[in-house]
Design an enzyme around this catalytic site. Structure first.
Site, PDB file in Angstrom:
ATOM      1  N   CYS B  87     -24.849 -34.023 -20.006  1.00  0.00           N
ATOM      2  CA  CYS B  87     -23.684 -34.863 -20.330  1.00  0.00           C
ATOM      3  C   CYS B  87     -22.429 -34.074 -20.728  1.00  0.00           C
ATOM      4  CB  CYS B  87     -24.028 -35.836 -21.470  1.00  0.00           C
ATOM      5  SG  CYS B  87     -25.712 -36.513 -21.419  1.00  0.00           S
ATOM      6  N   CYS B  90     -19.244 -33.106 -18.444  1.00  0.00           N
ATOM      7  CA  CYS B  90     -18.245 -34.134 -18.117  1.00  0.00           C
ATOM      8  C   CYS B  90     -17.625 -34.792 -19.353  1.00  0.00           C
ATOM      9  CB  CYS B  90     -18.880 -35.238 -17.270  1.00  0.00           C
ATOM     10  SG  CYS B  90     -19.228 -34.703 -15.581  1.00  0.00           S
ATOM     11  N   HIS B  91     -18.476 -35.042 -20.363  1.00  0.00           N
ATOM     12  CA  HIS B  91     -17.969 -35.826 -21.500  1.00  0.00           C
ATOM     13  C   HIS B  91     -17.440 -34.956 -22.636  1.00  0.00           C
ATOM     14  CE1 HIS B  91     -19.442 -39.613 -19.811  1.00  0.00           C
ATOM     15  NE2 HIS B  91     -20.549 -38.971 -19.474  1.00  0.00           N
ATOM     16  N   MET B 128     -20.747 -41.955 -12.937  1.00  0.00           N
ATOM     17  CA  MET B 128     -21.829 -41.742 -13.886  1.00  0.00           C
ATOM     18  C   MET B 128     -23.162 -41.800 -13.136  1.00  0.00           C
ATOM     19  SD  MET B 128     -22.994 -41.537 -17.089  1.00  0.00           S
ATOM     20  CE  MET B 128     -24.521 -41.971 -17.968  1.00  0.00           C
ATOM     21  N   HIS B 367      -8.138 -26.539 -13.720  1.00  0.00           N
ATOM     22  CA  HIS B 367      -9.420 -25.886 -13.460  1.00  0.00           C
ATOM     23  C   HIS B 367      -9.207 -24.486 -12.885  1.00  0.00           C
ATOM     24  CE1 HIS B 367     -13.688 -25.761 -12.996  1.00  0.00           C
ATOM     25  NE2 HIS B 367     -13.582 -25.512 -11.725  1.00  0.00           N
ATOM     26  N   HIS B 410     -10.422 -28.184  -5.230  1.00  0.00           N
ATOM     27  CA  HIS B 410     -11.141 -27.047  -5.814  1.00  0.00           C
ATOM     28  C   HIS B 410     -10.803 -25.819  -4.988  1.00  0.00           C
ATOM     29  CE1 HIS B 410     -14.344 -24.281  -6.937  1.00  0.00           C
ATOM     30  NE2 HIS B 410     -14.559 -25.027  -8.002  1.00  0.00           N
TER      31      HIS B 410
END
Lengths: 587, 587
Positions: B87, B90-91, B128, B367, B410
């Protein structure tokens, strides 16, 4: 003529002042030990702190943990209130320590309940007040606080752009304001006087000494700063509310207001050529951040967090509070001093979207300071380290870190004089003792004295808040506002600059409290401020909220009483900011 | 020749990659829907994430609160492990949200247990994963995670100078190192190859294609950067450990190491004239900070926290992770991109004691990125915003924020080519779809194309990680490493630059996976890298840890297979960093 000798301030009140905190004066109880004249106040006594703004915040109670005493919701709320009133100033909201020790749960749980209770009850020689034996806190309260400290501290909410913006109000838009000055006031000779406990300022005409206006501002007003042109006043209170006042209006009054956090101390405006009246900046204690605003409307533009690493040990600090802020005259920069981490941030406001900050390593526990006589060097006290850091605002460097030879320097903005032997010096008094330190500030023509304490003077005593002089003056004034001896607290020492070559220069005592004609209260005398011309010094006679206060005007040349300003509306006057001297950084 | 079509990556693995995260390749299970060729992978499947370094940390369990489900110590520890593996990427560690939604307790408690369980079980179309129906998490685990999320997140410990310094080791002091190169290796043509899952790098000679050394580095090696002179390699792993390798030694090997946090992605070295090989810098995910080090010993000099306000809403973020770092060729500056808050920090290293940082507002979720062909402009992807930000490293300004017309750009460092119509362009592929975007980079001679997507190409599919070209090449290579279709994942598309004027330029497919001769596994092909001369492109054929992998060398002129490097020691090769091209920013 000794009286009111019993009027003491607690160490906590002292600490609160040290941290730019708020406190009110309460009735005295116990006599002052003799040595307290020299040193700062140390004995603990009852005092009634002002309600802290943090209490407006809904604080989230941390969860309970096995083996750690629990608190009911009511207990938690009561403990929060006590903590913010009595403890947060020194220990910090997140208890990481500053003037007081760190009280994080790894420490408090290790100590345990009994030890914490003892500590709170009896205090410590290091400065912790004896909250129990002084009678300030009951046994039940002390038990509550010990349990509270063993739980994680509640983290107050953030105050980001959404909240700041929501608080922003333009009372009179720019296009509805006068195009020229609509009154006959000599605005450069106005004094903006902090009325501390009434949440107001008084605008007083420097010539007539009449109160022009009483203006509602924020809670526990801290300072006034003035826009470069002299047109706008910016008043900030401990509640982080800024009120902006237009002196060009027929009747000067607020034109905008904003709240930049939950708790704050400092505000300043841009002064560099081309940026006059363009930006305002304010620094918060919580959240630890500063906010750059439009100088005409207070519209918030940019918020910058000051959270980061301590300059020396380079460990993360979650609560590095913004102490003083000063506008550079050499560059389009604000100098933002960050207390707990010891950084001075040179914030370039020439391109706010691409904000450039030069981060100088200075010293921890930065507090207040001011410029040298040339305006190039910024001298700022790191009070808990007994140091003054010198910043070259032209080169954006730390040029010196000076041991002041006293305990807890508290210069306000300091005082600049031309010393008959050492040339230009900048002066600070101390909270913790009677030392007055003179620091050479002229590396060009007095190189060997530059950035050294060239002389120390023995003043009346500790508890001094402000020194004062003026380029045209032959005198140096030193108050002893927080001295436990009421006679000292209510009088001011004056040194003749030409006599500073003597081995032990003598001072003359001006009994300002007596001159005020007030007979009640401690009559603390605080913060000399010159008029524009530089021939008068104004002192506040600062009494309790329900007592009579006054402003006493002294003739700088003769050192005689010139005038007493008394008015029912003059409630707890403290700082006075002459428009001209403040905007020109003359001190 | 379709096979291995069933090899899928989960959305989580995709997200992990997006966040520069770590994952390993596991066996495929379910077939790929047809439209997944174009788009990034969406179906969830089992995969085995690498153990997250956070687990080395002792995490303090937050206290329990009334009405909130409690967790035993064992449950808390298990939930931590699952959270960090599945998790956190992402979170966020503090659950403030990044690619995934915010999961702070105000939100999770409002949702309630049942709703959280459902969400974890079935996932959402927004990305998700369906952890329950995919079989990744049991019902009991899902209940545990739902309860875990209703409690406050544990805050991992800080990692300040004391911890950083403690981790610092000089293996060979500077004065014990060679004064000149003691080997016959053409060090500028060495490839430093990340061996992802073995925690090693392979140094491979560009000419002989022989493995010179296998060197133990940190966990889940992320990238290699090279000192300006080419002498030193800096390898950083996800565990925030940097290993510094001296290529002048008879047998190149580590000379220093350090750990700059708990989790990290980026390292770089100073490249401006006069500062060659002088400083190194690394950026951490946790704690959110960067560390400047001595370029010859890795001695830590300065730590700067990146905690602060989001650039747009200006709200405080407690976990703004450092994404990519790049050394400017125009100034003594590092460009540090801060992911969650969207700032690009121009860190002036010419005076580290008085550190000057110009803070550019760019875009959230920065990124990776690279320089244009002139080296003046830095183009960096804000992947979750489908944007590329362009930074002028000469003027320290954001010059453009470009919608890439694709989903989740990316670029790696991107690819620079001279387009027959649009002049110099910089190129990025996308994780989320098959779009390849060409951005004009020449405001001088091709002004109307500058900082615009001048053309989009249709590639093989989504899941592309890296594009590649070279100033001497006539080709543009695009991998599709993470595409669910194994045929696409194991091959590379090549465009002829001269054909880009066509309406729908065609590409040639190089079946690199087949060329490798490996028959097991998905044979994901990743990251083309040129040799020094610019006439060969090397691709990794990246298989599972227990499977055979390889490096395939392609003749850039003929697009034919030139060589296959196979070796038992080549475990999970991914990024390859040619010394010359990397230190000169040629891509």
């Amino acid at each position: 003529m000794r009286r009111n000798k019993t009027a003491l301030l607690t160490r906590t009140a002292l600490a609160a002042i040290l941290l730019g905190g708020s406190f009110s004066i309460a009735q005295a109880k116990s006599p002052a030990p003799a040595d307290l004249k020299k040193h700062g106040t140390t004995a603990s006594d009852k005092y009634e702190p002002s309600l802290d703004v943090m209490q407006d915040q809904k604080l989230k109670q941390p969860g309970s943990e096995p083996g750690v005493p629990t608190l009911t919701k009511a207990e938690f709320e009561k403990a929060n209130k006590i903590f913010f009133q009595r403890c947060a100033g020194c220990h910090g909201v997140l208890r990481k320590g500053a003037t007081g020790k760190a009280l994080t749960t790894d420490i408090t749980r290790e100590r345990g309940l009994q030890s914490l209770e003892d500590f709170i009850t009896f205090g410590s020689p290091a400065g912790m007040p004896n909250w129990g034996t002084s009678g300030d806190l009951s046994k039940a309260d002390i038990n509550l606080m010990a349990r509270y400290l063993m739980n994680e501290p509640p983290v107050p909410p953030e105050f980001g752009m959404a909240e700041v913006r929501k608080s922003w109000k333009v009372i009179i838009p720019v296009d509805k304001r006068p195009k020229k000055k609509l009154n006959k006031i000599d605005i450069d000779n106005i004094f903006s006087v902090t009325l501390r406990d009434s949440g107001e300022i008084a605008l007083i005409d420097g010539k007539s000494k009449k109160i022009l206006q009483i203006i509602k501002t924020g809670y526990a007003v801290h300072i006034t700063r003035i826009s470069s042109s002299g047109r706008y006043l910016f008043v900030i209170g401990r509640d982080a509310k800024i009120v902006m006042i237009d002196l060009w209006m027929k009747v000067p009054g607020p034109v905008a207001e904003i709240k930049i956090g939950a708790e704050a101390r400092s505000v300043e405006t841009s002064k560099y050529k081309g940026y006059e009246d363009k930006y305002a900046i304010a620094g918060a204690y919580w959240p630890p951040q500063f906010v750059i605003m439009d100088g005409k409307t207070l519209e918030p533009i940019k918020i910058v967090s000051t959270r980061g690493m301590t300059y020396d040990t380079q460990e993360y600090h979650p609560e590095p509070r913004v102490a003083s802020i000063l506008a550079s005259h050499y560059k389009p920069e604000f100098l933002v001093t960050v207390k707990e981490t010891g950084h001075v941030l040179m914030v370039d406001y020439s391109d706010i979207k691409n904000l450039k900050i030069t981060d100088l390593e200075a010293e921890r526990f930065l507090h207040d300071g001011g410029l040298d006589s040339t305006g190039r060097y910024f001298l700022v006290a790191a009070n808990a380290r007994n140091k003054v850091a010198v910043i070259d605002t032209k080169k954006d460097k730390l040029v010196a870190l000076i041991d002041t030879k006293g305990t807890k320097p508290h210069p306000g903005r300091g005082a600049n004089i031309i010393h008959p032997k050492y040339g230009p010096v900048w002066i600070t008094s101390h909270l913790g003792d009677d030392v007055i330190s003179l620091i050479g500030t002229d590396p060009k023509n007095h190189k060997k004295y530059a950035w050294k304490v060239v002389q120390t003077l023995e003043g009346q005593g500790g508890g001094a808040l402000f020194v004062k002089s003026h380029p045209k003056s032959k005198h140096l004034y030193v108050d002893t506002t927080l001295n436990p001896d009421a006679e000292l607290a209510s009088s001011v020492a004056v040194f003749k600059i030409k006599d500073l070559t003597q081995k032990e220069p003598k001072y003359k005592v001006l009994p300002i409290g007596d001159w005020s004609g007030i007979t009640e209260g401690v009559r603390r005398v605080v913060q000399g401020e010159y008029n524009k011309k530089g021939d008068e010094v104004w002192f506040s006679v600062w009494n309790g909220k329900s007592q009579e206060s006054a402003i006493v005007v002294v003739d700088d040349k003769t050192l005689k009483l010139k005038h007493v300003i008394k008015d029912k509306r003059l409630i707890t006057p403290t700082g006075k900011f002459n428009v001209y001297n403040t905007r020109k950084d003359i001190y």
